[in-house]
Design an enzyme around this catalytic site. Structure first.
Site, PDB file in Angstrom:
ATOM      1  N   THR A 144       0.825  -1.216   0.000  1.00  0.00           N
ATOM      2  CA  THR A 144       0.000   0.000   0.000  1.00  0.00           C
ATOM      3  C   THR A 144       0.857   1.264   0.000  1.00  0.00           C
ATOM      4  OG1 THR A 144      -1.530   1.288   1.366  1.00  0.00           O
ATOM      5  CG2 THR A 144      -0.254  -0.349   2.516  1.00  0.00           C
ATOM      6  N   SER A 179      -1.343   3.523  10.273  1.00  0.00           N
ATOM      7  CA  SER A 179      -2.274   2.643  11.002  1.00  0.00           C
ATOM      8  C   SER A 179      -1.569   1.310  11.213  1.00  0.00           C
ATOM      9  CB  SER A 179      -3.560   2.408  10.199  1.00  0.00           C
ATOM     10  OG  SER A 179      -3.333   1.435   9.184  1.00  0.00           O
ATOM     11  N   TYR A 181      -2.780  -1.597  10.303  1.00  0.00           N
ATOM     12  CA  TYR A 181      -2.918  -2.321   9.027  1.00  0.00           C
ATOM     13  C   TYR A 181      -1.760  -1.954   8.090  1.00  0.00           C
ATOM     14  CZ  TYR A 181      -4.048  -2.262   4.092  1.00  0.00           C
ATOM     15  OH  TYR A 181      -3.942  -2.355   2.736  1.00  0.00           O
ATOM     16  N   HIS A 182      -1.539  -0.642   7.917  1.00  0.00           N
ATOM     17  CA  HIS A 182      -0.466  -0.212   7.008  1.00  0.00           C
ATOM     18  C   HIS A 182       0.896  -0.702   7.514  1.00  0.00           C
ATOM     19  CE1 HIS A 182      -3.621   2.799   5.785  1.00  0.00           C
ATOM     20  NE2 HIS A 182      -3.118   2.544   4.595  1.00  0.00           N
ATOM     21  N   LYS A 185       1.787  -4.087   6.439  1.00  0.00           N
ATOM     22  CA  LYS A 185       2.260  -4.131   5.050  1.00  0.00           C
ATOM     23  C   LYS A 185       3.739  -3.742   4.963  1.00  0.00           C
ATOM     24  CE  LYS A 185      -1.773  -4.856   2.783  1.00  0.00           C
ATOM     25  NZ  LYS A 185      -2.218  -5.256   1.448  1.00  0.00           N
TER      26      LYS A 185
END
Ligand code: USQ
Length: 382
Positions: A144, A179, A181-182, A185
Site C-alpha cells: 500500500t 495505522s 494495518y499499514h 504491510k
C-alpha cells in the site's frame, strides 16, 4: 500462465481472477471468507449481497465456459497451504490475502491481533510455500502507498539512494505508516526483501493507493459478478463511501480539514497494473517496487467532484466536515513518484465525470440496500 490468486473472494481478488481467466490463463483462487465474516460480525455488510466464491465461479462458467479452480481454506494453516501449492504449482502468485482495513486494525486489541497474525503469518507462509514448491514463481504482493506515510519530502518508487559521510548506498525508502494495518504491510515488505536477499525469490511489491469503482469488463457481463461494495466506515474506501452517501442524501463525511491527499486508482487500473506486473516478471533475486495509483486528490477534491456529479442526477449533495476519528495529517506535502507502470504501458482510466456518473447510476439501482447506521460510528483511532 498458471496463476494462483490468494484472497480471490475479495473486492480486488475476484475481479482479478475473472480478468486473468478471460485472458486465457489458468486461474485458481484461494479464500477463507475472512472479509465476509468480519463484515457480518460488525454488521457492515456490503451494499448488495454477493454470491459465495463457488457460486460466482459457476456463474462465470455459465457466461464464458471458462473454469476457475477454488481452494477454500486458511492460508495461516500450513497443511492447507501445502495441499494447495502442491496440487496447483503456480507460475505466478498474486497475494491479496490480508485483512485490508486500516480502521478495523485500529478498533481494539482483538482486531489488532488478528490483523498482525493474519497478514504477516500469511505472507510468511506464502514465502515458505514458494521456496518449497515453486521456487521460480513470481510473487506479486499487494502492498500500500500508506507504507510511506506522508513525509515532508518527495516519495520515491520503493527505494532511495542515501549519501552519508561521503559514502552512498541504496535502501528501501523510509516507511512510517499511519495505522496498524499499514504497518503490517511494511512488515510484509521487510519479510519479502529479506527472503529475496536470502533465497533469491522473485517478487513485485505493489504500493497501491485507495481504489474506487465496481465496473470492469468482466463484472459488467452480469451484475452478480460485481465485487463487494462496502460503504461503511470500516471496510468502505472514501470515494465509494461518498458515492453511496450522495445517493442516500447523507452529508459527505469529510474527516477533519479534508486536506489528506492520497494516490487513487480505478478498479480497472488495479487489474491492468497486476496484469502488467505478471506479463513483465522480474528476475530471480529481485524485489521490484511499483507505486500503483494514477492521480492524487485530497478528500476535499473528491467531495467536490461527487457533489458536482450528483447534480446530473438531481441529487442535492451536502458536505460535512466532521471531527477526524483517525490520527493523520490533515494538511501535508504529497508528491509520490509513479513512473514504473507508465513505462510498462499503463493506460490510466482517470476519475472523469463519466466514471462518477456510472458509479452513481449503479448505486442508485441498489439504493434500497443502503443502511444509514453503517455510514459512521466514529471509531476513534486513539
Ligand atoms: N476519509 C474521509 N472520510 C471518510 C473516509 C475516509 O475523510 O468517510 C479519509 C481518510 O481519513 C483518509 C482518506 O480519506 O485520509 C483515505 O481513506 P480510505 O478509507 O479511503 O483509505 P485507507 O484507510 O487509507 O485504506 C484504503 C484501503 C487499503 C489501502 C489504502 C491505500 O482500505 O486497503 O491499502 O487505501 S493508501 O490509503 O494509499 O494507504
Amino acid at each position: 500462465m498458471k496463476i494462483l490468486i490468494l484472497g480471490g473472494d475479495g473486492y480486488l481478488g475476484w475481479p482479478t481472477a475473472m480478468h486473468f481467466s478471460q485472458l486465457g490463463h489458468q486461474v485458481a483462487v484461494v479464500d477463507n471468507y475472512l472479509r465476509r465474516k468480519l463484515c457480518l460480525e460488525n454488521s457492515v455488510e456490503p451494499l448488495f449481497p454477493v454470491p459465495n466464491l463457488l457460486e460466482r465461479i459457476t456463474i462465470w462458467r455459465e457466461h464464458t465456459e471458462l473454469d476457475i479452480l477454488p481452494f477454500i481454506g486458511d492460508l495461516q494453516d500450513w497443511d492447507f497451504v501445502e495441499k494447495t501449492f502442491k496440487s496447483f504449482t503456480p507460475e505466478v502468485v498474486i497475494h491479496y490475502a490480508e485483512q485490508p482495513s486500516a480502521p478495523f486494525s485500529m478498533m481494539n486489541r482483538q482486531a489488532a491481533s488478528l490483523t498482525i497474525s493474519n497478514n504477516i503469518g500469511v505472507t510468511a507462509n506464502v514465502i515458505f510455500a514458494v521456496k518449497e514448491f515453486c521456487p521460480t514463481a513470481h510473487i506479486i504482493k499487494l502492498g500500500t502507498m500508506g507504507e510511506y506515510g506522508t513525509p515532508n519530502i518527495d516519495i520515491e518508487e520503493g527505494w532511495i539512494d542515501i549519501e552519508h559521510k561521503g559514502r552512498t548506498d541504496r535502501f528501501l525508502y523510509p516507511r512510517q505508516a499511519g495505522s496498524l494495518y499499514h504497518t503490517t504491510k511494511v512488515m510484509d515488505t521487510d519479510l519479502l526483501w529479506f527472503y529475496v536477499r536470502t533465497w533469491g525469490l522473485r517478487v513485485t511489491d505493489l504500493m497501491q493507493g485507495p481504489v474506487y469503482g465496481l465496473h470492469t469488463d468482466e463484472t459488467d457481463i452480469d451484475h452478480s459478478l460485481f465485487p463487494f461494495f462496502n460503504y461503511d466506515e470500516i471496510f468502505g474506501t472514501v470515494l465509494n463511501r461518498f458515492i453511496v452517501q450522495a445517493v442516500a442524501g447523507y452529508p459527505l463525511t469529510v474527516y477533519g480539514k479534508g486536506g489528506q491527499t492520497r494516490g487513487y486508482l480505478n478498479i480497472k487500473d488495479t487489474l491492468q497494473c497486476v496484469r502488467l506486473a505478471a506479463e513483465n516478471p522480474v528476475d530471480q533475486g529481485e524485489l521490484r517496487i511499483l507505486n500503483q495509483f494514477t492521480e492524487t486528490f485530497s478528500v476535499n477534491d473528491l467531495a467536490e467532484k461527487v457533489k458536482n456529479a450528483g447534480l446530473n442526477f438531481g441529487l442535492n449533495v451536502s458536505i460535512k466536515r466532521i471531527e477526524n476519528p483517525r490520527k493523520e495529517a490533515e494538511e501535508h506535502y504529497y508528491n509520490p513518484a509513479h513512473s514504473g507502470f507508465k513505462k510498462l504501458g499503463l493506460k490510466p482510466n482517470l476519475l472523469t465525470e463519466d466514471v462518477l456518473n456510472s458509479m452513481l447510476e449503479t448505486v442508485i439501482k441498489y439504493k434500497s440496500g443502503i443502511a444509514f447506521h453503517k455510514m459512521f460510528r466514529g471509531h476513534k483511532w486513539s
